[in-house]
Design an enzyme around this catalytic site. Structure first.
Site, short mmCIF file in Angstrom:
data_model
loop_
_atom_site.label_atom_id
_atom_site.label_comp_id
_atom_site.label_asym_id
_atom_site.label_seq_id
_atom_site.Cartn_x
_atom_site.Cartn_y
_atom_site.Cartn_z
N ARG A 91 0.86 -1.20 0.00
CA ARG A 91 0.00 0.00 0.00
C ARG A 91 0.89 1.24 0.00
O ARG A 91 0.58 2.25 -0.62
CB ARG A 91 -0.94 0.00 1.22
CG ARG A 91 -1.70 1.32 1.33
CD ARG A 91 -2.92 1.33 2.27
NE ARG A 91 -2.89 0.42 3.37
CZ ARG A 91 -2.16 0.58 4.49
NH1 ARG A 91 -1.41 1.64 4.65
NH2 ARG A 91 -2.21 -0.32 5.44
N TYR A 98 -16.66 16.53 -15.62
CA TYR A 98 -17.18 15.16 -15.62
C TYR A 98 -18.24 15.01 -14.52
O TYR A 98 -18.07 15.52 -13.41
CB TYR A 98 -16.01 14.18 -15.40
CG TYR A 98 -16.46 12.77 -15.13
CD1 TYR A 98 -17.30 12.10 -16.01
CD2 TYR A 98 -16.05 12.10 -13.98
CE1 TYR A 98 -17.72 10.81 -15.76
CE2 TYR A 98 -16.46 10.81 -13.71
CZ TYR A 98 -17.31 10.16 -14.61
OH TYR A 98 -17.73 8.89 -14.35
N ASP A 127 -7.41 18.98 -14.47
CA ASP A 127 -7.72 17.62 -14.90
C ASP A 127 -7.37 17.58 -16.38
O ASP A 127 -8.09 18.12 -17.22
CB ASP A 127 -9.20 17.33 -14.64
CG ASP A 127 -9.59 15.91 -15.06
OD1 ASP A 127 -8.90 15.33 -15.92
OD2 ASP A 127 -10.61 15.40 -14.55
N LYS A 155 -8.24 6.48 -19.22
CA LYS A 155 -8.55 6.99 -20.56
C LYS A 155 -7.33 6.89 -21.48
O LYS A 155 -6.82 5.82 -21.68
CB LYS A 155 -9.08 8.43 -20.41
CG LYS A 155 -10.21 8.55 -19.37
CD LYS A 155 -11.39 7.69 -19.75
CE LYS A 155 -12.61 7.75 -18.89
NZ LYS A 155 -12.52 7.81 -17.47
O1 P1T Z 1 -13.50 6.92 -14.12
P1 P1T Z 1 -12.33 7.39 -13.33
O2 P1T Z 1 -11.04 6.73 -13.70
O3 P1T Z 1 -12.58 7.39 -11.85
O4 P1T Z 1 -12.08 8.92 -13.74
C1 P1T Z 1 -13.02 9.93 -13.52
C2 P1T Z 1 -12.85 11.04 -14.52
C3 P1T Z 1 -12.13 12.16 -14.17
N1 P1T Z 1 -11.94 13.19 -15.04
C4 P1T Z 1 -12.44 13.15 -16.28
C5 P1T Z 1 -12.22 14.31 -17.19
C6 P1T Z 1 -13.18 12.04 -16.70
O5 P1T Z 1 -13.67 12.05 -17.95
C7 P1T Z 1 -13.40 10.96 -15.81
C8 P1T Z 1 -14.22 9.76 -16.18
N2 P1T Z 1 -15.02 9.98 -17.33
C9 P1T Z 1 -15.83 9.05 -17.90
C10 P1T Z 1 -16.00 7.81 -17.42
C11 P1T Z 1 -16.56 9.51 -19.09
O6 P1T Z 1 -17.09 8.70 -19.87
O7 P1T Z 1 -16.59 10.73 -19.31
#
Ligand code: P1T
Length: 376
Positions: free
Chosen positions: A58, A110, A179, A204
């Site tokens: 961890r 998001y 972000d 992503k």
């Molecule tokens: O899904 P996660 O890995 O927890 O990330 C969240 C997140 C944070 N910032 C942005 C700009 C994002 O697009 C996302 C997650 N977005 C999607 C799942 C989507 O389809 O837009």
């Protein structure tokens, strides 16, 4: 140290592609394995109590460390920290704030970010104000602790002047977080523009193959990095070594993938803009994300997203395969309808994550969807 280990972890002269492939990833010291191994272990044998740099996974894991160094190198950051999701990374940044802190946040983010801020952290006395950060007259009020930017935004693909906002924020003592999930460090490196912290959903483009959920925080601010590292260990939302390995593997082609995502997205944007059945196209000029509104009602948009075959109807983005979705009903459903309407997020807005398939096939797929949408 063997000959193999003479490869530096990072040469400051390296470009983005070389960083993606080599930074933090020298050949492994015992065998010379070219790929960083998956250290699938929870704990480490210690020669004496407390005498070993590795104590528990961890806290530290060599596969995670390699990924953290690679990601930091890509954003030009001193420190990198990985988390079990993008939202866990976002949560860490907010959790690090003092009680009662005020956050100025872009009004198009998001849906999960909006939900975490408004439905969870506001319960603990943090204040979130949502503003249009693309407005050049934007004022960052005295007493603001943090400015939260998505640029480009999800899903309207608006861009903010990070450099100008960082100057205004710093003038009132606020830190700026970007972000950078949509742009990736290939197209935008916010720390070079004055931001204090960058975060990504590594789910992503960085991973790029739609098979991992992950997140990261990158910063050159030693005090913030120490606070985030404390929280990474104290809270424990860490990614496993296998997921770290997969993101590292994906990273190695990031720069090549992004060029292709962008070239195809630009071609699709030009084609969409010339169509009489398209009311509006959103595209920031770079990257692989496109959103648009059809002329016609929500039913037409629904017929459209159901009719594609290569563009899979699914949430998420940034993988090699193309995806399509309706943000108002899917990724941004947790934003109240009146808030969505106020920022111009129409129910019929269609979002494309343009993959790296053959462009002609993607075009044909969209052609078929236009035909299906037109059949009332
Ligand atoms: O899904 P996660 O890995 O927890 O990330 C969240 C997140 C944070 N910032 C942005 C700009 C994002 O697009 C996302 C997650 N977005 C999607 C799942 C989507 O389809 O837009």
């Amino acid at each position: 140290m063997s000959e193999a280990n003479k490869t530096p972890h990072l040469d400051p002269a390296w470009g983005i592609g070389t960083r993606a492939i080599h930074a933090g990833q020298p050949p492994e010291s015992v065998t010379g394995a070219v790929m960083t191994p998956v250290f699938q272990t929870s704990t480490y044998a210690q020669p004496h109590p407390g005498a070993w740099p590795w104590e528990y996974s961890r806290t530290h894991n060599p596969t995670r460390t390699a990924l953290q160094e690679a990601l930091a190198a890509l954003e030009g950051a001193k420190h990198g920290l990985c988390f079990s999701s993008g939202l866990a990374a976002i949560d860490t940044i907010i959790r690090a704030l003092p009680p009662g802190a005020s956050v100025v946040c872009g009004d198009d983010v998001y849906g999960g970010t909006y939900r975490l801020f408004t439905r969870e952290w506001s319960r603990f006395g943090l204040n979130f104000t949502f503003v249009d950060t693309t407005n050049p007259e934007l004022v960052i009020p005295e007493g603001t602790a943090l400015v939260w930017l998505e640029s480009p935004t999800n899903p309207l693909l608006k861009t903010s002047d990070i450099r100008a906002i960082a100057e205004k924020a710093h003038a009132v003592g606020a830190k700026v977080v970007v972000d950078n999930t949509f742009a990736t460090p290939v197209f935008q490196r916010p720390l070079e523009l004055g931001a204090d912290v960058v975060m990504h959903s590594t789910t992503k483009y960085l991973n790029g193959h739609s098979d991992v959920i992950g997140g990261c925080i990158l910063t050159s601010d030693d005090a913030l990095a120490a606070r985030y590292a404390f929280l990474q260990n104290a809270v424990g939302a860490v990614p496993g070594p296998w997921d770290c390995f997969l993101v590292m593997r994906g990273l190695k082609t990031l720069h090549v993938r992004m060029e292709r995502h962008q070239a195809s997205a630009q071609a699709i944007v030009a084609w969409l803009q010339g169509r009489p059945d398209v009311a509006r196209v959103h595209y920031p000029g770079f990257g692989g994300m496109v959103s648009f509104v059809l002329k016609g009602d929500l039913d037409a948009a629904t017929r459209f997203v159901k009719a594609t075959h290569l563009f899979t109807l699914a949430e998420s983005l940034g993988g090699v395969e193309s995806l399509i979705e309706l943000p108002a009903i899917m990724t941004h459903a947790s934003i109240p309808a009146e808030v969505r309407a106020a920022i111009g997020l129409d129910d019929g807005l269609i979002r494309l994550s343009v993959g790296i398939e053959d462009l002609a096939d993607l075009r044909r797929d969209l052609e078929g969807a236009f035909a299906a949408a037109a059949q009332a």
